[in-house]
Enzyme design. Structure first.
Site, PDB file in Angstrom:
ATOM      1  N   LYS A   1      -6.726  -3.913  -0.602  1.00  0.00           N
ATOM      2  CA  LYS A   1      -5.432  -4.581  -0.834  1.00  0.00           C
ATOM      3  C   LYS A   1      -5.646  -6.037  -1.198  1.00  0.00           C
ATOM      4  CE  LYS A   1      -2.755  -1.112   1.128  1.00  0.00           C
ATOM      5  NZ  LYS A   1      -3.636  -0.474   2.110  1.00  0.00           N
TER       6      LYS A   1
ATOM      7  N   ILE B   1      -6.379 -15.727  -4.544  1.00  0.00           N
ATOM      8  CA  ILE B   1      -6.437 -16.440  -5.825  1.00  0.00           C
ATOM      9  C   ILE B   1      -7.420 -15.717  -6.746  1.00  0.00           C
ATOM     10  CG2 ILE B   1      -5.837 -18.670  -4.790  1.00  0.00           C
ATOM     11  CD1 ILE B   1      -8.885 -19.400  -5.069  1.00  0.00           C
TER      12      ILE B   1
ATOM     13  N   THR C   1     -11.283 -15.745  -5.852  1.00  0.00           N
ATOM     14  CA  THR C   1     -11.652 -14.964  -4.664  1.00  0.00           C
ATOM     15  C   THR C   1     -11.524 -13.471  -4.962  1.00  0.00           C
ATOM     16  OG1 THR C   1     -10.874 -16.797  -3.313  1.00  0.00           O
ATOM     17  CG2 THR C   1     -11.195 -14.700  -2.190  1.00  0.00           C
TER      18      THR C   1
ATOM     19  N   PRO D   1       0.288   7.536  -0.933  1.00  0.00           N
ATOM     20  CA  PRO D   1       0.037   7.767   0.487  1.00  0.00           C
ATOM     21  C   PRO D   1       1.342   8.005   1.245  1.00  0.00           C
ATOM     22  CG  PRO D   1       0.022   5.415   0.077  1.00  0.00           C
ATOM     23  CD  PRO D   1       0.427   6.081  -1.219  1.00  0.00           C
TER      24      PRO D   1
ATOM     25  N   GLY E   1       5.078  11.557   7.379  1.00  0.00           N
ATOM     26  CA  GLY E   1       6.268  12.370   7.164  1.00  0.00           C
ATOM     27  C   GLY E   1       6.506  12.859   5.743  1.00  0.00           C
TER      28      GLY E   1
ATOM     29  N   ALA F   1       3.861  18.346  -1.904  1.00  0.00           N
ATOM     30  CA  ALA F   1       4.501  19.039  -3.030  1.00  0.00           C
ATOM     31  C   ALA F   1       5.669  18.210  -3.572  1.00  0.00           C
ATOM     32  CB  ALA F   1       4.987  20.417  -2.584  1.00  0.00           C
TER      33      ALA F   1
HETATM   34  P1  BMP Z   1      -2.419   8.526   6.745  1.00  0.00           P
HETATM   35  O1  BMP Z   1      -2.403   9.785   5.879  1.00  0.00           O
HETATM   36  O2  BMP Z   1      -3.306   8.653   7.940  1.00  0.00           O
HETATM   37  O3  BMP Z   1      -1.061   8.006   7.035  1.00  0.00           O
HETATM   38  O4  BMP Z   1      -3.164   7.393   5.862  1.00  0.00           O
HETATM   39  C1  BMP Z   1      -2.601   6.815   4.738  1.00  0.00           C
HETATM   40  C2  BMP Z   1      -3.578   5.837   4.133  1.00  0.00           C
HETATM   41  O5  BMP Z   1      -2.975   5.184   3.026  1.00  0.00           O
HETATM   42  C3  BMP Z   1      -4.032   4.723   5.069  1.00  0.00           C
HETATM   43  O6  BMP Z   1      -5.368   4.383   4.710  1.00  0.00           O
HETATM   44  C4  BMP Z   1      -3.113   3.575   4.734  1.00  0.00           C
HETATM   45  O7  BMP Z   1      -3.725   2.333   4.989  1.00  0.00           O
HETATM   46  C5  BMP Z   1      -2.900   3.774   3.238  1.00  0.00           C
HETATM   47  N1  BMP Z   1      -1.616   3.279   2.684  1.00  0.00           N
HETATM   48  C6  BMP Z   1      -0.404   3.723   3.191  1.00  0.00           C
HETATM   49  O8  BMP Z   1      -0.353   4.528   4.116  1.00  0.00           O
HETATM   50  N2  BMP Z   1       0.758   3.253   2.631  1.00  0.00           N
HETATM   51  C7  BMP Z   1       0.782   2.372   1.600  1.00  0.00           C
HETATM   52  O9  BMP Z   1       1.852   2.007   1.145  1.00  0.00           O
HETATM   53  C8  BMP Z   1      -0.437   1.933   1.079  1.00  0.00           C
HETATM   54  C9  BMP Z   1      -1.623   2.402   1.628  1.00  0.00           C
HETATM   55  O10 BMP Z   1      -2.771   2.016   1.122  1.00  0.00           O
END
Ligand code: BMP
EC number: 4.1.1.23
Length: 212
Positions: A59, A63, A66, A167, A173, A177
Protein backbone atom coordinates in the site's frame (compact mmCIF):
# COMPACT_ATOMS: atom_id res chain seq x y z
CA UNK A 1 -6.69 -18.37 -15.21
CA UNK A 2 -8.09 -19.32 -11.80
CA UNK A 3 -9.25 -15.83 -10.80
CA UNK A 4 -7.93 -16.46 -7.30
CA UNK A 5 -5.16 -14.61 -5.46
CA UNK A 6 -4.11 -15.95 -2.07
CA UNK A 7 -3.62 -13.27 0.61
CA UNK A 8 -0.86 -14.92 2.61
CA UNK A 9 -1.09 -13.04 5.90
CA UNK A 10 0.44 -15.73 8.05
CA UNK A 11 3.48 -14.41 9.90
CA UNK A 12 6.00 -17.25 9.76
CA UNK A 13 7.98 -18.80 6.95
CA UNK A 14 7.09 -22.43 7.63
CA UNK A 15 3.34 -21.89 7.47
CA UNK A 16 3.70 -19.52 4.54
CA UNK A 17 5.59 -22.03 2.42
CA UNK A 18 3.37 -24.96 3.48
CA UNK A 19 0.14 -23.15 2.60
CA UNK A 20 1.52 -21.68 -0.63
CA UNK A 21 2.56 -25.16 -1.78
CA UNK A 22 -0.78 -26.69 -0.79
CA UNK A 23 -2.85 -24.22 -2.81
CA UNK A 24 -0.51 -23.60 -5.73
CA UNK A 25 -2.77 -25.47 -8.19
CA UNK A 26 -5.66 -23.13 -7.43
CA UNK A 27 -4.11 -19.68 -7.19
CA UNK A 28 -2.76 -17.44 -9.94
CA UNK A 29 -0.65 -15.41 -7.54
CA UNK A 30 0.13 -14.84 -3.90
CA UNK A 31 -0.35 -11.48 -2.21
CA UNK A 32 2.26 -10.83 0.46
CA UNK A 33 2.10 -7.85 2.79
CA UNK A 34 3.41 -6.42 6.01
CA UNK A 35 2.35 -9.27 8.34
CA UNK A 36 4.58 -11.82 6.59
CA UNK A 37 7.40 -9.55 5.42
CA UNK A 38 7.79 -7.87 8.82
CA UNK A 39 7.89 -11.35 10.34
CA UNK A 40 10.30 -12.96 7.92
CA UNK A 41 11.97 -10.27 5.82
CA UNK A 42 11.79 -9.62 2.11
CA UNK A 43 13.65 -12.91 1.50
CA UNK A 44 10.30 -14.69 1.86
CA UNK A 45 9.24 -13.09 -1.43
CA UNK A 46 12.26 -14.68 -3.14
CA UNK A 47 11.14 -18.07 -1.85
CA UNK A 48 7.47 -17.64 -2.71
CA UNK A 49 8.12 -16.60 -6.31
CA UNK A 50 9.39 -20.14 -6.85
CA UNK A 51 5.83 -21.31 -6.10
CA UNK A 52 3.66 -18.59 -7.73
CA UNK A 53 3.94 -14.98 -8.88
CA UNK A 54 3.92 -12.61 -5.90
CA UNK A 55 2.01 -9.34 -5.57
CA UNK A 56 3.61 -7.20 -2.88
CA UNK A 57 0.92 -5.44 -0.89
CA UNK A 58 2.74 -2.54 0.71
CA UNK A 59 0.00 0.00 0.00
CA UNK A 60 2.73 2.37 -1.07
CA UNK A 61 1.76 5.91 -0.06
CA UNK A 62 4.67 8.31 0.04
CA UNK A 63 6.53 10.96 -1.93
CA UNK A 64 7.71 9.86 -5.39
CA UNK A 65 11.33 9.28 -4.38
CA UNK A 66 10.45 7.07 -1.41
CA UNK A 67 7.89 5.20 -3.52
CA UNK A 68 10.58 4.56 -6.12
CA UNK A 69 12.95 3.11 -3.52
CA UNK A 70 10.22 0.83 -2.13
CA UNK A 71 9.26 -0.41 -5.61
CA UNK A 72 12.87 -1.11 -6.53
CA UNK A 73 13.37 -3.27 -3.41
CA UNK A 74 10.19 -5.18 -4.03
CA UNK A 75 10.79 -5.85 -7.72
CA UNK A 76 14.43 -6.75 -7.12
CA UNK A 77 13.13 -9.41 -4.72
CA UNK A 78 11.19 -10.89 -7.62
CA UNK A 79 7.66 -9.60 -7.05
CA UNK A 80 5.53 -9.46 -10.20
CA UNK A 81 3.39 -6.62 -8.90
CA UNK A 82 2.89 -4.07 -6.17
CA UNK A 83 -0.18 -2.51 -4.55
CA UNK A 84 -0.06 1.25 -4.04
CA UNK A 85 -2.44 3.83 -2.64
CA UNK A 86 -3.67 6.53 -4.99
CA UNK A 87 -4.50 9.35 -2.59
CA UNK A 88 -0.86 10.49 -2.52
CA UNK A 89 -1.40 11.84 -6.03
CA UNK A 90 -0.36 11.41 -9.61
CA UNK A 91 3.35 12.12 -9.20
CA UNK A 92 3.68 9.40 -6.56
CA UNK A 93 1.78 6.91 -8.72
CA UNK A 94 3.82 7.87 -11.79
CA UNK A 95 6.96 7.07 -9.87
CA UNK A 96 5.71 3.54 -9.08
CA UNK A 97 4.52 2.95 -12.66
CA UNK A 98 7.87 4.06 -14.03
CA UNK A 99 9.77 1.54 -11.91
CA UNK A 100 7.25 -1.17 -12.77
CA UNK A 101 7.65 -0.44 -16.48
CA UNK A 102 11.43 -0.74 -16.14
CA UNK A 103 11.00 -4.16 -14.49
CA UNK A 104 8.04 -5.30 -16.62
CA UNK A 105 5.85 -5.65 -13.53
CA UNK A 106 2.37 -4.52 -12.44
CA UNK A 107 1.00 -1.70 -10.29
CA UNK A 108 -2.44 -2.03 -8.67
CA UNK A 109 -4.00 1.06 -7.12
CA UNK A 110 -6.40 0.94 -4.16
CA UNK A 111 -9.67 2.74 -5.00
CA UNK A 112 -12.00 2.08 -2.04
CA UNK A 113 -11.18 -0.32 0.76
CA UNK A 114 -13.35 -3.31 1.65
CA UNK A 115 -13.80 -2.89 5.40
CA UNK A 116 -16.67 -0.80 6.85
CA UNK A 117 -14.37 2.20 7.41
CA UNK A 118 -13.39 2.00 3.76
CA UNK A 119 -16.31 4.23 2.83
CA UNK A 120 -15.47 7.06 5.26
CA UNK A 121 -12.69 8.72 3.30
CA UNK A 122 -12.36 6.65 0.11
CA UNK A 123 -15.96 6.93 -1.09
CA UNK A 124 -15.74 10.51 -2.42
CA UNK A 125 -12.38 9.90 -4.13
CA UNK A 126 -12.59 6.29 -5.32
CA UNK A 127 -13.74 7.18 -8.83
CA UNK A 128 -11.10 9.89 -9.25
CA UNK A 129 -8.43 7.46 -8.09
CA UNK A 130 -9.69 4.90 -10.63
CA UNK A 131 -9.48 7.52 -13.40
CA UNK A 132 -5.97 8.43 -12.33
CA UNK A 133 -4.96 4.76 -12.39
CA UNK A 134 -6.05 4.61 -16.05
CA UNK A 135 -4.26 7.84 -16.97
CA UNK A 136 -1.06 6.83 -15.19
CA UNK A 137 -0.94 3.49 -17.00
CA UNK A 138 -1.39 1.28 -13.95
CA UNK A 139 -2.16 -2.41 -14.57
CA UNK A 140 -5.22 -2.48 -12.37
CA UNK A 141 -7.08 -1.39 -9.29
CA UNK A 142 -8.12 -2.89 -5.97
CA UNK A 143 -11.88 -2.67 -5.33
CA UNK A 144 -14.09 -4.16 -2.60
CA UNK A 145 -15.75 -7.58 -2.88
CA UNK A 146 -17.86 -6.50 0.09
CA UNK A 147 -19.57 -3.97 -2.25
CA UNK A 148 -20.03 -5.52 -5.71
CA UNK A 149 -22.01 -2.45 -6.80
CA UNK A 150 -18.87 -0.36 -6.29
CA UNK A 151 -16.87 -2.84 -8.39
CA UNK A 152 -19.45 -2.28 -11.12
CA UNK A 153 -19.07 1.52 -10.82
CA UNK A 154 -15.30 1.28 -10.96
CA UNK A 155 -15.35 -1.11 -13.92
CA UNK A 156 -17.36 1.51 -15.84
CA UNK A 157 -14.65 4.07 -15.20
CA UNK A 158 -11.58 1.96 -15.98
CA UNK A 159 -12.96 0.10 -19.00
CA UNK A 160 -11.65 -3.31 -19.97
CA UNK A 161 -7.95 -2.58 -20.19
CA UNK A 162 -7.22 -2.47 -16.47
CA UNK A 163 -7.77 -5.41 -14.12
CA UNK A 164 -9.77 -5.37 -10.93
CA UNK A 165 -8.44 -7.41 -8.03
CA UNK A 166 -10.95 -7.69 -5.24
CA UNK A 167 -10.47 -8.49 -1.54
CA UNK A 168 -13.23 -9.02 1.02
CA UNK A 169 -14.45 -12.50 0.06
CA UNK A 170 -15.27 -14.92 2.88
CA UNK A 171 -14.05 -13.58 6.23
CA UNK A 172 -15.22 -10.04 5.39
CA UNK A 173 -18.56 -11.27 4.06
CA UNK A 174 -18.19 -10.87 0.29
CA UNK A 175 -19.07 -13.55 -2.27
CA UNK A 176 -16.56 -14.57 -4.93
CA UNK A 177 -19.22 -15.33 -7.54
CA UNK A 178 -21.05 -12.04 -6.94
CA UNK A 179 -17.98 -9.86 -7.32
CA UNK A 180 -16.79 -11.69 -10.44
CA UNK A 181 -20.26 -11.12 -11.90
CA UNK A 182 -19.93 -7.43 -10.96
CA UNK A 183 -16.77 -7.16 -13.05
CA UNK A 184 -13.78 -8.22 -10.95
CA UNK A 185 -11.04 -10.21 -12.66
CA UNK A 186 -9.57 -11.79 -9.54
CA UNK A 187 -10.67 -12.26 -5.96
CA UNK A 188 -8.13 -11.95 -3.16
CA UNK A 189 -8.79 -14.39 -0.32
CA UNK A 190 -6.85 -14.76 2.91
CA UNK A 191 -8.36 -16.13 6.12
CA UNK A 192 -10.97 -18.38 4.49
CA UNK A 193 -8.08 -20.27 2.93
CA UNK A 194 -5.12 -20.08 5.30
CA UNK A 195 -7.21 -20.63 8.47
CA UNK A 196 -9.00 -23.61 6.95
CA UNK A 197 -8.14 -27.16 8.04
CA UNK A 198 -7.63 -27.83 4.35
CA UNK A 199 -6.39 -24.74 2.51
CA UNK A 200 -6.42 -26.65 -0.79
CA UNK A 201 -10.06 -27.66 -0.38
CA UNK A 202 -11.04 -24.14 0.64
CA UNK A 203 -9.25 -22.70 -2.40
CA UNK A 204 -10.85 -25.28 -4.70
CA UNK A 205 -14.29 -24.44 -3.32
CA UNK A 206 -13.83 -20.74 -4.12
CA UNK A 207 -12.59 -21.61 -7.62
CA UNK A 208 -15.63 -23.85 -8.17
CA UNK A 209 -17.92 -21.03 -7.06
CA UNK A 210 -16.39 -18.87 -9.79
CA UNK A 211 -16.57 -21.72 -12.33
CA UNK A 212 -12.85 -21.72 -12.94
P1 BMP B 1 -9.07 -11.76 4.21
O1 BMP B 1 -9.58 -12.63 3.06
O2 BMP B 1 -8.42 -12.56 5.30
O3 BMP B 1 -10.07 -10.77 4.69
O4 BMP B 1 -7.84 -10.91 3.61
C1 BMP B 1 -8.00 -9.88 2.69
C2 BMP B 1 -6.65 -9.33 2.30
O5 BMP B 1 -6.82 -8.23 1.42
C3 BMP B 1 -5.82 -8.81 3.46
O6 BMP B 1 -4.45 -9.03 3.14
C4 BMP B 1 -6.10 -7.33 3.47
O7 BMP B 1 -5.02 -6.59 3.99
C5 BMP B 1 -6.27 -7.04 1.98
N1 BMP B 1 -7.16 -5.90 1.62
C6 BMP B 1 -8.47 -5.86 2.06
O8 BMP B 1 -8.94 -6.76 2.76
N2 BMP B 1 -9.26 -4.80 1.69
C7 BMP B 1 -8.82 -3.78 0.91
O9 BMP B 1 -9.58 -2.88 0.61
C8 BMP B 1 -7.50 -3.83 0.46
C9 BMP B 1 -6.69 -4.90 0.82
O10 BMP B 1 -5.45 -4.96 0.38
Amino acid sequence: KNRLILALDVTDRENALRIANEVSDYVDSIKVGYPLVLGEGLGIVKELVEIAPVIADFKVADIPNTDRLICEHVFNAGAAGIITHGFTGRDSLDSCVKVANDFGTDVYVVTEMSHPGGVEFFRPVAEDIAKMAVEAGASGVVAPATRPERVKDIRKIIGEELSIISPGVGAQGGSAADVIRAGADWVIVGRSIYNSDSPAEAAKKICDEMNC
